[in-house]
Motif scaffolding. Structure first.
Motif, PDB file in Angstrom:
ATOM      1  N   GLY A   1      15.930  -4.284   5.117  1.00 30.11           N
ATOM      2  CA  GLY A   1      15.824  -4.705   6.510  1.00 30.11           C
ATOM      3  C   GLY A   1      15.069  -5.984   6.779  1.00 30.11           C
ATOM      4  O   GLY A   1      14.785  -6.304   7.935  1.00 30.11           O
ATOM      5  N   HIS A   2      14.757  -6.742   5.744  1.00 24.52           N
ATOM      6  CA  HIS A   2      14.008  -7.988   5.929  1.00 24.52           C
ATOM      7  C   HIS A   2      14.963  -9.174   5.985  1.00 24.52           C
ATOM      8  O   HIS A   2      15.871  -9.293   5.166  1.00 24.52           O
ATOM      9  CB  HIS A   2      13.013  -8.182   4.782  1.00 24.52           C
ATOM     10  N   SER A   3      14.738 -10.061   6.926  1.00 30.11           N
ATOM     11  CA  SER A   3      15.588 -11.243   7.057  1.00 30.11           C
ATOM     12  C   SER A   3      15.032 -12.441   6.295  1.00 30.11           C
ATOM     13  O   SER A   3      15.783 -13.339   5.922  1.00 30.11           O
ATOM     14  CB  SER A   3      15.740 -11.620   8.545  1.00 30.11           C
ATOM     15  N   GLU A   4      13.731 -12.424   6.020  1.00 30.23           N
ATOM     16  CA  GLU A   4      13.111 -13.521   5.282  1.00 30.23           C
ATOM     17  C   GLU A   4      13.047 -13.192   3.791  1.00 30.23           C
ATOM     18  O   GLU A   4      13.059 -12.023   3.390  1.00 30.23           O
ATOM     19  CB  GLU A   4      11.699 -13.797   5.815  1.00 30.23           C
ATOM     20  N   SER A   5      12.934 -14.230   2.978  1.00 26.67           N
ATOM     21  CA  SER A   5      12.816 -14.036   1.537  1.00 26.67           C
ATOM     22  C   SER A   5      11.501 -13.354   1.189  1.00 26.67           C
ATOM     23  O   SER A   5      10.482 -13.540   1.859  1.00 26.67           O
ATOM     24  CB  SER A   5      12.881 -15.395   0.822  1.00 26.67           C
ATOM     25  N   LEU A   6      11.521 -12.555   0.129  1.00 27.86           N
ATOM     26  CA  LEU A   6      10.282 -11.910  -0.312  1.00 27.86           C
ATOM     27  C   LEU A   6       9.389 -12.868  -1.097  1.00 27.86           C
ATOM     28  O   LEU A   6       8.243 -12.533  -1.426  1.00 27.86           O
ATOM     29  CB  LEU A   6      10.578 -10.653  -1.140  1.00 27.86           C
ATOM     30  N   ALA A   7       9.909 -14.064  -1.388  1.00 28.57           N
ATOM     31  CA  ALA A   7       9.142 -15.021  -2.196  1.00 28.57           C
ATOM     32  C   ALA A   7       7.817 -15.391  -1.540  1.00 28.57           C
ATOM     33  O   ALA A   7       6.830 -15.682  -2.230  1.00 28.57           O
ATOM     34  CB  ALA A   7       9.969 -16.282  -2.448  1.00 28.57           C
ATOM     35  N   GLY A   8       7.777 -15.382  -0.214  1.00 33.67           N
ATOM     36  CA  GLY A   8       6.552 -15.734   0.491  1.00 33.67           C
ATOM     37  C   GLY A   8       5.673 -14.549   0.826  1.00 33.67           C
ATOM     38  O   GLY A   8       4.620 -14.709   1.451  1.00 33.67           O
ATOM     39  N   HIS A   9       6.092 -13.345   0.415  1.00 35.76           N
ATOM     40  CA  HIS A   9       5.328 -12.144   0.725  1.00 35.76           C
ATOM     41  C   HIS A   9       4.173 -11.970  -0.274  1.00 35.76           C
ATOM     42  O   HIS A   9       4.278 -12.340  -1.432  1.00 35.76           O
ATOM     43  CB  HIS A   9       6.241 -10.917   0.673  1.00 35.76           C
ATOM     44  N   ALA A  10       3.093 -11.396   0.202  1.00 34.78           N
ATOM     45  CA  ALA A  10       1.936 -11.155  -0.668  1.00 34.78           C
ATOM     46  C   ALA A  10       2.295 -10.158  -1.764  1.00 34.78           C
ATOM     47  O   ALA A  10       3.146  -9.285  -1.589  1.00 34.78           O
ATOM     48  CB  ALA A  10       0.766 -10.630   0.157  1.00 34.78           C
ATOM     49  N   TRP A  11       1.639 -10.296  -2.912  1.00 34.79           N
ATOM     50  CA  TRP A  11       1.856  -9.386  -4.034  1.00 34.79           C
ATOM     51  C   TRP A  11       1.285  -8.010  -3.691  1.00 34.79           C
ATOM     52  O   TRP A  11       0.452  -7.867  -2.798  1.00 34.79           O
ATOM     53  CB  TRP A  11       1.200  -9.956  -5.287  1.00 34.79           C
ATOM     54  N   VAL A  12       1.721  -7.007  -4.399  1.00 36.69           N
ATOM     55  CA  VAL A  12       1.297  -5.633  -4.138  1.00 36.69           C
ATOM     56  C   VAL A  12      -0.183  -5.437  -4.472  1.00 36.69           C
ATOM     57  O   VAL A  12      -0.742  -6.120  -5.330  1.00 36.69           O
ATOM     58  CB  VAL A  12       2.146  -4.632  -4.953  1.00 36.69           C
ATOM     59  N   GLU A  13      -0.797  -4.497  -3.781  1.00 36.62           N
ATOM     60  CA  GLU A  13      -2.186  -4.132  -4.050  1.00 36.62           C
ATOM     61  C   GLU A  13      -2.278  -2.619  -4.163  1.00 36.62           C
ATOM     62  O   GLU A  13      -1.670  -1.895  -3.389  1.00 36.62           O
ATOM     63  CB  GLU A  13      -3.109  -4.622  -2.926  1.00 36.62           C
ATOM     64  N   TRP A  14      -3.057  -2.148  -5.133  1.00 39.86           N
ATOM     65  CA  TRP A  14      -3.177  -0.715  -5.338  1.00 39.86           C
ATOM     66  C   TRP A  14      -4.581  -0.237  -4.979  1.00 39.86           C
ATOM     67  O   TRP A  14      -5.535  -1.011  -4.924  1.00 39.86           O
ATOM     68  CB  TRP A  14      -2.857  -0.354  -6.792  1.00 39.86           C
ATOM     69  N   ASP A  15      -4.663   1.052  -4.732  1.00 40.53           N
ATOM     70  CA  ASP A  15      -5.934   1.704  -4.440  1.00 40.53           C
ATOM     71  C   ASP A  15      -6.307   2.519  -5.673  1.00 40.53           C
ATOM     72  O   ASP A  15      -5.587   3.447  -6.053  1.00 40.53           O
ATOM     73  CB  ASP A  15      -5.790   2.602  -3.213  1.00 40.53           C
ATOM     74  N   GLU A  16      -7.406   2.175  -6.307  1.00 40.06           N
ATOM     75  CA  GLU A  16      -7.807   2.848  -7.544  1.00 40.06           C
ATOM     76  C   GLU A  16      -7.975   4.349  -7.333  1.00 40.06           C
ATOM     77  O   GLU A  16      -7.668   5.149  -8.230  1.00 40.06           O
ATOM     78  CB  GLU A  16      -9.113   2.248  -8.062  1.00 40.06           C
ATOM     79  N   ALA A  17      -8.443   4.730  -6.145  1.00 39.68           N
ATOM     80  CA  ALA A  17      -8.651   6.153  -5.860  1.00 39.68           C
ATOM     81  C   ALA A  17      -7.336   6.925  -5.828  1.00 39.68           C
ATOM     82  O   ALA A  17      -7.316   8.143  -6.036  1.00 39.68           O
ATOM     83  CB  ALA A  17      -9.384   6.312  -4.533  1.00 39.68           C
ATOM     84  N   LYS A  18      -6.238   6.225  -5.558  1.00 42.85           N
ATOM     85  CA  LYS A  18      -4.932   6.874  -5.490  1.00 42.85           C
ATOM     86  C   LYS A  18      -4.178   6.814  -6.824  1.00 42.85           C
ATOM     87  O   LYS A  18      -3.012   7.198  -6.887  1.00 42.85           O
ATOM     88  CB  LYS A  18      -4.088   6.244  -4.379  1.00 42.85           C
ATOM     89  N   CYS A  19      -4.847   6.333  -7.861  1.00 42.27           N
ATOM     90  CA  CYS A  19      -4.234   6.282  -9.193  1.00 42.27           C
ATOM     91  C   CYS A  19      -4.586   7.507 -10.021  1.00 42.27           C
ATOM     92  O   CYS A  19      -4.318   7.554 -11.216  1.00 42.27           O
ATOM     93  CB  CYS A  19      -4.691   5.024  -9.935  1.00 42.27           C
ATOM     94  N   VAL A  20      -5.215   8.492  -9.376  1.00 42.37           N
ATOM     95  CA  VAL A  20      -5.643   9.700 -10.079  1.00 42.37           C
ATOM     96  C   VAL A  20      -4.725  10.851  -9.696  1.00 42.37           C
ATOM     97  O   VAL A  20      -4.492  11.109  -8.517  1.00 42.37           O
ATOM     98  CB  VAL A  20      -7.099  10.057  -9.708  1.00 42.37           C
ATOM     99  N   ASP A  21      -4.195  11.534 -10.702  1.00 43.17           N
ATOM    100  CA  ASP A  21      -3.324  12.681 -10.450  1.00 43.17           C
ATOM    101  C   ASP A  21      -4.115  13.813  -9.816  1.00 43.17           C
ATOM    102  O   ASP A  21      -5.262  14.087 -10.197  1.00 43.17           O
ATOM    103  CB  ASP A  21      -2.708  13.183 -11.764  1.00 43.17           C
ATOM    104  N   ALA A  22      -3.489  14.485  -8.856  1.00 46.11           N
ATOM    105  CA  ALA A  22      -4.146  15.635  -8.225  1.00 46.11           C
ATOM    106  C   ALA A  22      -4.321  16.756  -9.231  1.00 46.11           C
ATOM    107  O   ALA A  22      -5.322  17.474  -9.221  1.00 46.11           O
ATOM    108  CB  ALA A  22      -3.321  16.112  -7.032  1.00 46.11           C
TER     109      ALA A  22
END
Length: 294
Positions: A211-232
């Motif tokens: 659904g995006h009309s603009e290129s993703l080339a100008g979009h910021a890179w992904v960021e992760w949350d270290e707290a959410k990298c732990v399996d429940a």
């Protein structure tokens, strides 16, 4: 670095902004020619106090050769040269890029196997299929953990030029999302962003489908949350006298008493501890529980 400067060889500001080069990637076969030549001239300019850095490159990486299918260096005389135009014509440019980076570590010498290109083609198609059926639904816990783990690993692997392992992680994530009836749109957007350095056409197509009309080339890179990298929960082996007798699922930081209760409730553990004296229980949270019984 400063070719419009008629007053001096290079301005101190341009020197600081542009030099030395952060990364030089070149094969070992270029070491005696281009690399040695570039270093010679830079060292000379440094001796003449024209540049500030003593070396022209901060980091040097020699990529490995891609051999022919016969394991020999590609050459016309051997008849083992792979024409990339033919691969592109059949599978597309993204498939060629993906396969070259997925073959193995960047520095390793690797034989070309045309039959294996189909594997990355399936991965490419799976990514698009996941994005094509994305829906505005909440991310469940399992997907969220996998997504954040993937964002962390892909980012770290790219920084370390571990392209093959980054793609491998994207394969895991795409398979998970494609297997869902309604993959969360947010997760698919992150997937498209992470895929784009390896398969730019695929990334753009997925971005558009989402659904995006603009290129993703100008979009910021992904960021992760270290707290959410732990399996429940994690699946942990339970050993009795060094042999695995059961597996239990529990929180990675579960207390030892909880781990013991789950372990001794398992039929496989009871079978090998019943009537015996439990001498010791060794518990490593999230890893293993080992029971010594005599």
């Amino acid at each position: 670095a400063d070719n419009g400067n008629d007053a001096e060889f290079i301005s101190p500001q341009s020197d600081e902004d542009w030099l030395p080069v952060d990364l030089y990637v070149g094969g070992a076969e270029h070491a005696v020619l281009h690399l040695l030549y570039a270093r010679f001239w830079h060292l000379f300019l440094h001796d003449q106090k024209k540049v500030q850095a003593p070396e022209p490159f901060k980091k040097l990486v020699h990529q490995g050769l891609i051999l022919g299918a016969d394991g020999e260096k590609m050459s016309k005389s051997r008849g083992n040269v792979v024409n990339p135009d033919e691969v592109i014509a059949e599978h597309g440019a993204d498939a060629l890029r993906l396969y070259e980076m997925f073959m193995g570590p960047l520095e390793a010498v690797k034989p070309w196997q045309t039959a294996q290109v189909s594997g990355v083609v399936r991965f490419r198609d799976r990514v698009f299929q996941a994005c094509a059926k994305a829906a505005d639904v909440a991310i469940d816990e399992e997907t969220e953990v996998l997504l954040h783990k993937s964002m962390r690993k892909v980012t770290t692997d790219i920084d370390q030029l571990g392209f093959n392992t980054a793609i491998s992680q994207l394969m895991v994530l795409s398979k998970h999302l494609e297997g869902m009836k309604e993959p969360p749109r947010e997760a698919c957007e992150k997937l498209a962003l992470m895929v784009s350095p390896f398969a730019p056409h695929l990334g753009e197509e997925c971005w558009s489908v989402l659904g995006h009309s603009e290129s993703l080339a100008g979009h910021a890179w992904v960021e992760w949350d270290e707290a959410k990298c732990v399996d429940a929960t994690v699946t942990m082996a339970v050993q009795v006298n060094g042999k695995v007798r059961a597996k239990i699922s529990l929180a990675p930081d579960a207390a030892e008493d909880d781990a013991r209760a789950l372990a001794f409730a398992e039929e496989g553990v009871q079978k090998f501890t019943e009537g015996k004296d439990v001498k010791k229980v060794i518990y490593v949270p999230g890893k293993i529980l080992n029971i010594v019984a005599k």
